[in-house]
Design a protein around this motif. Structure first.
Motif, mmCIF file in Angstrom:
data_model
loop_
_atom_site.group_PDB
_atom_site.id
_atom_site.type_symbol
_atom_site.label_atom_id
_atom_site.label_comp_id
_atom_site.label_asym_id
_atom_site.label_seq_id
_atom_site.Cartn_x
_atom_site.Cartn_y
_atom_site.Cartn_z
ATOM 1 N N LYS A 34 0.932 -1.234 0.202
ATOM 2 C CA LYS A 34 0.098 0.031 0.009
ATOM 3 C C LYS A 34 0.967 1.252 0.028
ATOM 4 C CE LYS A 34 -4.203 -1.495 2.345
ATOM 5 N NZ LYS A 34 -3.906 -2.888 2.947
ATOM 6 N N LEU A 35 0.486 2.198 -0.534
ATOM 7 C CA LEU A 35 1.359 3.594 -0.639
ATOM 8 C C LEU A 35 1.645 4.051 0.698
ATOM 9 C CD1 LEU A 35 -0.138 5.570 -3.681
ATOM 10 C CD2 LEU A 35 1.574 3.850 -3.636
ATOM 11 N N THR A 36 0.437 3.702 1.707
ATOM 12 C CA THR A 36 1.030 4.059 3.169
ATOM 13 C C THR A 36 1.682 3.428 3.731
ATOM 14 O OG1 THR A 36 -1.184 3.043 3.572
ATOM 15 C CG2 THR A 36 -1.387 5.384 3.204
ATOM 16 N N CYS A 37 2.092 2.115 3.374
ATOM 17 C CA CYS A 37 3.148 1.327 3.896
ATOM 18 C C CYS A 37 4.716 1.909 4.216
ATOM 19 C CB CYS A 37 3.036 -0.032 3.063
ATOM 20 S SG CYS A 37 4.087 -1.110 3.959
ATOM 21 N N LYS A 38 5.172 1.510 5.378
ATOM 22 C CA LYS A 38 6.307 2.288 5.878
ATOM 23 C C LYS A 38 7.427 1.592 4.701
ATOM 24 C CE LYS A 38 7.581 -0.961 9.508
ATOM 25 N NZ LYS A 38 8.151 -1.446 10.672
ATOM 26 N N TRP A 39 7.111 0.289 4.446
ATOM 27 C CA TRP A 39 8.164 -0.209 3.486
ATOM 28 C C TRP A 39 7.871 0.457 2.003
ATOM 29 C CZ3 TRP A 39 11.900 -2.311 6.168
ATOM 30 C CH2 TRP A 39 11.436 -2.891 7.143
ATOM 31 N N ALA A 40 6.937 0.668 1.709
ATOM 32 C CA ALA A 40 6.672 1.589 0.498
ATOM 33 C C ALA A 40 7.397 2.838 0.405
ATOM 34 C CB ALA A 40 5.095 1.657 0.218
ATOM 35 N N LYS A 41 7.389 3.489 1.440
ATOM 36 C CA LYS A 41 8.129 4.560 1.528
ATOM 37 C C LYS A 41 9.766 4.356 1.490
ATOM 38 C CE LYS A 41 4.177 6.879 3.873
ATOM 39 N NZ LYS A 41 3.562 7.215 5.290
ATOM 40 N N GLN A 42 10.112 3.401 1.999
ATOM 41 C CA GLN A 42 11.416 3.182 2.085
ATOM 42 C C GLN A 42 12.023 2.653 0.828
ATOM 43 O OE1 GLN A 42 12.707 0.725 5.624
ATOM 44 N NE2 GLN A 42 11.456 2.148 6.917
ATOM 45 N N CYS A 43 11.114 2.126 -0.135
ATOM 46 C CA CYS A 43 11.383 1.355 -1.103
ATOM 47 C C CYS A 43 11.416 2.779 -2.588
ATOM 48 C CB CYS A 43 10.359 0.494 -1.632
ATOM 49 S SG CYS A 43 10.950 -0.308 -3.180
ATOM 50 N N THR A 44 12.787 3.139 -2.782
ATOM 51 C CA THR A 44 12.954 3.870 -3.466
ATOM 52 C C THR A 44 13.278 3.779 -4.994
ATOM 53 O OG1 THR A 44 14.642 4.559 -2.690
ATOM 54 C CG2 THR A 44 12.912 5.931 -1.989
ATOM 55 N N VAL A 45 14.327 2.590 -5.010
ATOM 56 C CA VAL A 45 15.306 2.366 -6.129
ATOM 57 C C VAL A 45 14.628 1.314 -7.090
ATOM 58 C CG1 VAL A 45 17.498 1.250 -6.769
ATOM 59 C CG2 VAL A 45 17.301 2.523 -4.870
ATOM 60 N N ASN A 46 13.825 0.334 -6.636
ATOM 61 C CA ASN A 46 13.495 -0.526 -7.388
ATOM 62 C C ASN A 46 11.625 -0.672 -7.571
ATOM 63 O OD1 ASN A 46 15.921 -2.090 -8.146
ATOM 64 N ND2 ASN A 46 15.763 -2.733 -5.852
ATOM 65 N N CYS A 47 11.335 0.362 -6.648
ATOM 66 C CA CYS A 47 9.718 0.427 -6.750
ATOM 67 C C CYS A 47 9.103 1.412 -7.798
ATOM 68 C CB CYS A 47 9.317 0.766 -5.491
ATOM 69 S SG CYS A 47 9.454 -0.456 -4.316
ATOM 70 N N ILE A 48 7.964 0.749 -8.528
ATOM 71 C CA ILE A 48 7.293 1.643 -9.267
ATOM 72 C C ILE A 48 5.666 1.703 -8.993
ATOM 73 C CG2 ILE A 48 8.520 1.196 -11.256
ATOM 74 C CD1 ILE A 48 6.638 -0.972 -12.195
ATOM 75 N N LYS A 49 5.126 2.555 -8.988
ATOM 76 C CA LYS A 49 3.894 3.012 -8.756
ATOM 77 C C LYS A 49 2.762 2.449 -9.789
ATOM 78 C CE LYS A 49 0.966 6.708 -6.918
ATOM 79 N NZ LYS A 49 0.839 8.087 -6.767
ATOM 80 N N ILE A 50 2.040 1.330 -9.562
ATOM 81 C CA ILE A 50 1.044 0.773 -10.657
ATOM 82 C C ILE A 50 -0.136 0.538 -9.844
ATOM 83 C CG2 ILE A 50 3.118 -0.065 -12.074
ATOM 84 C CD1 ILE A 50 2.543 -3.044 -11.006
ATOM 85 N N ASP A 51 -1.162 0.079 -10.810
ATOM 86 C CA ASP A 51 -2.411 -0.300 -10.041
ATOM 87 C C ASP A 51 -2.390 -1.838 -9.402
ATOM 88 O OD1 ASP A 51 -4.164 -2.055 -11.843
ATOM 89 O OD2 ASP A 51 -3.687 -0.234 -13.180
ATOM 90 N N LYS A 52 -2.821 -2.149 -8.418
ATOM 91 C CA LYS A 52 -3.038 -3.309 -7.766
ATOM 92 C C LYS A 52 -3.211 -4.538 -8.706
ATOM 93 C CE LYS A 52 -4.524 -5.001 -3.370
ATOM 94 N NZ LYS A 52 -5.304 -4.843 -2.331
ATOM 95 N N GLN A 53 -4.209 -4.487 -9.519
ATOM 96 C CA GLN A 53 -4.620 -5.505 -10.497
ATOM 97 C C GLN A 53 -3.101 -5.769 -11.422
ATOM 98 O OE1 GLN A 53 -7.245 -7.226 -10.491
ATOM 99 N NE2 GLN A 53 -7.722 -5.778 -8.878
ATOM 100 N N LYS A 54 -2.644 -4.723 -11.830
ATOM 101 C CA LYS A 54 -1.314 -4.850 -12.886
ATOM 102 C C LYS A 54 0.044 -5.626 -11.780
ATOM 103 C CE LYS A 54 -1.842 -1.512 -16.013
ATOM 104 N NZ LYS A 54 -1.631 0.145 -16.283
ATOM 105 N N ALA A 55 -0.043 -5.332 -10.690
ATOM 106 C CA ALA A 55 0.972 -5.724 -9.811
ATOM 107 C C ALA A 55 0.593 -7.282 -9.580
ATOM 108 C CB ALA A 55 1.157 -5.269 -8.335
ATOM 109 N N LYS A 56 -0.544 -7.685 -9.677
ATOM 110 C CA LYS A 56 -0.947 -9.169 -9.393
ATOM 111 C C LYS A 56 -0.909 -9.834 -10.684
ATOM 112 C CE LYS A 56 -4.333 -8.956 -5.682
ATOM 113 N NZ LYS A 56 -5.727 -8.985 -5.438
ATOM 114 N N ALA A 57 -1.038 -9.457 -11.841
ATOM 115 C CA ALA A 57 -0.910 -9.767 -13.132
ATOM 116 C C ALA A 57 0.581 -9.901 -13.247
ATOM 117 C CB ALA A 57 -1.362 -9.020 -14.146
#
Ligand SMILES: [Zn+2]
Length: 68
Positions: A34-57
């Motif tokens: 989730k965008l509010t997750c502390k790990w999401a906030k720490q993830c800056t190098v390999n993370c991309i913002k996409i919709d959940k359906q695409k992430a699951k796909a």
């Protein structure tokens, strides 16, 4: 009347787009947060913002902390 139905369908479309839940997807580990997750906030190098359906796909795994 026709204009009104067109307007309504546009509103529905806009709403469904807004409803698409965005997650932070880690391309390296395949986990998504989730965008509010502390790990999401720490993830800056390999993370991309996409919709959940695409992430699951992509075979994404929901984060154990935030549940994706
Ligand atoms: Zn998380």
């Amino acid at each position: 009347m026709k204009k009104i139905s067109v307007l309504i369908s546009i509103l529905f479309l806009a709403q469904s787009l807004a409803m698409a839940e965005m997650v932070m997807y880690n391309t390296k580990t395949g986990k998504f947060h989730k965008l509010t997750c502390k790990w999401a906030k720490q993830c800056t190098v390999n993370c991309i913002k996409i919709d959940k359906q695409k992430a699951k796909a992509k075979g994404g795994i929901p984060c154990k902390v935030c549940g994706g």
